[in-house]
Scaffold this active site. Structure first.
Site, PDB file in Angstrom:
ATOM      1  N   SER A  37       0.827  -1.204   0.000  1.00  0.00           N
ATOM      2  CA  SER A  37       0.000   0.000   0.000  1.00  0.00           C
ATOM      3  C   SER A  37       0.867   1.263   0.000  1.00  0.00           C
ATOM      4  O   SER A  37       1.615   1.507  -0.948  1.00  0.00           O
ATOM      5  CB  SER A  37      -0.957  -0.034   1.195  1.00  0.00           C
ATOM      6  OG  SER A  37      -1.937   0.966   1.077  1.00  0.00           O
ATOM      7  N   ASP A  59      -0.422  -4.053  -4.033  1.00  0.00           N
ATOM      8  CA  ASP A  59      -1.589  -3.159  -4.096  1.00  0.00           C
ATOM      9  C   ASP A  59      -1.222  -1.756  -3.637  1.00  0.00           C
ATOM     10  O   ASP A  59      -1.658  -1.284  -2.583  1.00  0.00           O
ATOM     11  CB  ASP A  59      -2.756  -3.691  -3.276  1.00  0.00           C
ATOM     12  CG  ASP A  59      -4.093  -3.199  -3.834  1.00  0.00           C
ATOM     13  OD1 ASP A  59      -4.209  -3.107  -5.070  1.00  0.00           O
ATOM     14  OD2 ASP A  59      -5.007  -2.898  -3.061  1.00  0.00           O
ATOM     15  N   ARG A  69       5.049   9.496  -7.025  1.00  0.00           N
ATOM     16  CA  ARG A  69       4.558   8.143  -6.747  1.00  0.00           C
ATOM     17  C   ARG A  69       5.601   7.137  -7.237  1.00  0.00           C
ATOM     18  O   ARG A  69       6.640   7.518  -7.782  1.00  0.00           O
ATOM     19  CB  ARG A  69       3.227   7.895  -7.455  1.00  0.00           C
ATOM     20  CG  ARG A  69       3.315   8.142  -8.973  1.00  0.00           C
ATOM     21  CD  ARG A  69       2.116   7.616  -9.708  1.00  0.00           C
ATOM     22  NE  ARG A  69       2.108   8.004 -11.109  1.00  0.00           N
ATOM     23  CZ  ARG A  69       2.809   7.410 -12.075  1.00  0.00           C
ATOM     24  NH1 ARG A  69       3.625   6.406 -11.784  1.00  0.00           N
ATOM     25  NH2 ARG A  69       2.720   7.820 -13.327  1.00  0.00           N
ATOM     26  N   ASP A 121       7.198   4.571  -9.777  1.00  0.00           N
ATOM     27  CA  ASP A 121       7.192   4.439 -11.235  1.00  0.00           C
ATOM     28  C   ASP A 121       8.349   3.537 -11.656  1.00  0.00           C
ATOM     29  O   ASP A 121       9.231   3.225 -10.839  1.00  0.00           O
ATOM     30  CB  ASP A 121       7.269   5.811 -11.909  1.00  0.00           C
ATOM     31  CG  ASP A 121       8.681   6.379 -11.932  1.00  0.00           C
ATOM     32  OD1 ASP A 121       9.376   6.192 -12.935  1.00  0.00           O
ATOM     33  OD2 ASP A 121       9.094   6.979 -10.910  1.00  0.00           O
ATOM     34  N   HIS A 125      -7.785  -5.489  -0.532  1.00  0.00           N
ATOM     35  CA  HIS A 125      -6.494  -4.797  -0.437  1.00  0.00           C
ATOM     36  C   HIS A 125      -5.418  -5.735   0.127  1.00  0.00           C
ATOM     37  O   HIS A 125      -4.303  -5.820  -0.381  1.00  0.00           O
ATOM     38  CB  HIS A 125      -6.676  -3.580   0.466  1.00  0.00           C
ATOM     39  CG  HIS A 125      -5.587  -2.554   0.378  1.00  0.00           C
ATOM     40  ND1 HIS A 125      -5.027  -2.114  -0.799  1.00  0.00           N
ATOM     41  CD2 HIS A 125      -4.955  -1.857   1.373  1.00  0.00           C
ATOM     42  CE1 HIS A 125      -4.115  -1.203  -0.541  1.00  0.00           C
ATOM     43  NE2 HIS A 125      -4.043  -1.028   0.766  1.00  0.00           N
TER      44      HIS A 125
END
Length: 462
Positions: free
Chosen positions: A169, A193, A207, A209, A263
């Site tokens: 997460s 996830d 984020r 990548d 999740h």
């Protein structure tokens, strides 16, 4: 020493008791040294927690007893072998403050698989906060902390390519931020996830990548709620389409499992891959619909090495996947262990004068047990002399297949029953390199099972 007198006997007993007490004290001291994940509760979440990062260190020598690493002098622990690979395990948002129930098992599975350093990043103080946005802000700070540790590792001779970060997460984006600080030279990032809220639609620099490590993989299991929807890695896996997972509650009345089951499934799927006993095959495809329609079973046009295996062993496809830049893949699972399914490509040619539409139910039987699949995700079209290719995934591997049962259904009960005339049907196993099985000239009457013995196909091509 020989105890020859009463005095000597008393002295010997005293010494023995002292030794027993000393051993007992040593054992108690050792047990007290075992570090545990920070355990908080809802009151901490309501009041909010300030960030504290603790590093719980495991090796095969202390696989069930974590040792707390010093941030300033991490290598004062003599068991920290910088020439061994190091895996970081990073949890995500903890709204109730409790430690992840899966953490200890995850560590054991990793160490059973390979001799390595495992560092559990405990940032529960900082992740436990009803204010999710405050927790998101903390992810950069956790990454800065890990960057400092990894820099120390590098300065002392560790190879950055031997570092594997597994983030759950928000932990996935922490891994990405850390990797970016080393210009993508870390060996591998596994994102389970990755968190979607506050990250969906963000720029790559904000984020995870693909540039954050030499190999980045992401598993999506809750993209319609807590997870991230779009591609994030060199390979992205969308389990069961990436949203609703088999066996997870569909109603809010199921309690907390309704919110976290999909999740959390990402963690258990990856953990299951560590034992390697039931591999999950992933299929590159443009959409889940095309995958279910059986249009993406030929991996050769994407990867010369064949279909990748999901999970820990996917590193074997690293070079091919990195060249493709980003690859979207799909697979289906069972609702519980073992999660892997066993797939067949089913090719059917019919010879009805009119085109028929409907659903198929297929059963495989080996004489002792049976597996069934219902191909009902959409209406199937059967046109005269036109091959229809379908994907049938069973919950068990039924071998050898001695009997096959087929049932055709239109779903329109008030109309006259139709008949589907099959010129040929072929079952090609997608695993195990088994020989395809065929049958020719069958008549299916609607809503009735037709059972037959398959035979080896007459040719290798259909």
């Amino acid at each position: 020493m020989v105890c020859r007198t009463l005095l000597w006997r008393l002295a010997c007993v005293t010494l023995l008791l002292f030794d027993v007490h000393r051993v007992k004290s040593d054992l108690e001291s050792e047990s007290q040294e075992c570090a545990e994940m920070t355990d908080l509760d809802l009151k901490h979440s309501l009041s909010g927690t300030s960030l504290i990062v603790r590093l719980l260190f495991y090796t095969r020598f202390n696989s069930s007893c974590a040792q707390l690493l010093s941030h300033q002098k991490p290598f004062s622990n003599h068991r920290f072998n910088l020439s061994s690979p190091t895996t970081f395990l990073i949890h995500g948002y903890r709204p109730t403050g409790s430690p992840p129930i899966w953490m200890k098992d995850f560590v054991k599975f990793l160490l059973n698989r390979r001799d390595m350093n495992v560092i559990v990043v405990d940032w529960n103080r900082g992740a436990t906060n009803i204010n999710y946005w405050k927790v998101v802000d903390n992810t950069r700070k956790v990454a800065a902390n890990l960057t400092d540790l990894i820099q120390k590792m590098k300065d002392n001779g560790a190879d950055l390519s031997s570092i594997h970060m597994i983030g759950v997460s928000l932990g996935a984006h922490i891994s990405g931020f850390t990797g970016a600080n080393f210009n993508g030279k870390l060996g591998r990032i596994t994102a389970l996830d990755p968190a979607g809220p506050e990250f969906n639609g963000r720029l790559p620099s904000e984020r995870l990548d693909p540039s954050d490590a030499q190999f980045v993989e992401a598993l999506h299991t809750d993209m319609d709620a807590l997870g991230y929807r779009e591609l994030l890695g060199h390979i992205d896996y969308y389990a069961n389409g990436g949203a609703d997972q088999p066996g997870c509650p569909k109603s809010i009345f199921s309690g907390s499992q309704y919110f976290k089951c999909d999740h959390q499934r990402s963690v258990f799927l990856y953990m299951s891959s560590l034992n390697g006993s039931c591999p999950i095959i992933a299929y590159p495809c443009d959409s889940y619909t095309n995958f279910l329609d059986g249009k993406c079973m030929d991996c050769g046009k994407f990867l010369s090495a064949g279909c990748p295996v999901f999970g820990y062993d996917s590193i074997q496809w690293k070079d091919a996947l990195v060249q493709l830049e980003q690859t979207r893949t799909y697979f289906q699972t069972n609702k519980a262990l073992p999660f892997c399914k066993f797939g067949y490509k089913v090719d059917i040619v019919t010879w009805n004068q009119k085109t028929h539409w409907g659903y198929l139910t297929i059963k495989l039987n080996n004489g002792e047990e049976e597996a069934q699949v219902e191909l009902n995700h959409k209406y199937l079209m059967f046109e005269k002399f036109v091959k229809s290719s379908l994907l049938a995934q069973f919950d068990r591997d039924i071998q050898p297949v001695k009997k096959v049962s087929l049932k055709f259904c239109t779903g329109k009960g008030l109309r006259p029953r139709k008949k589907l005339r099959i010129l040929s049907i072929r079952f090609t196993p997608l695993q195990n390199n088994l020989r395809p099985l065929c049958r020719y000239d069958l008549l299916l009457e609607e809503n009735k099972d037709v059972t037959f013995r398959p035979i080896p196909c007459e040719d290798s091509n259909f």
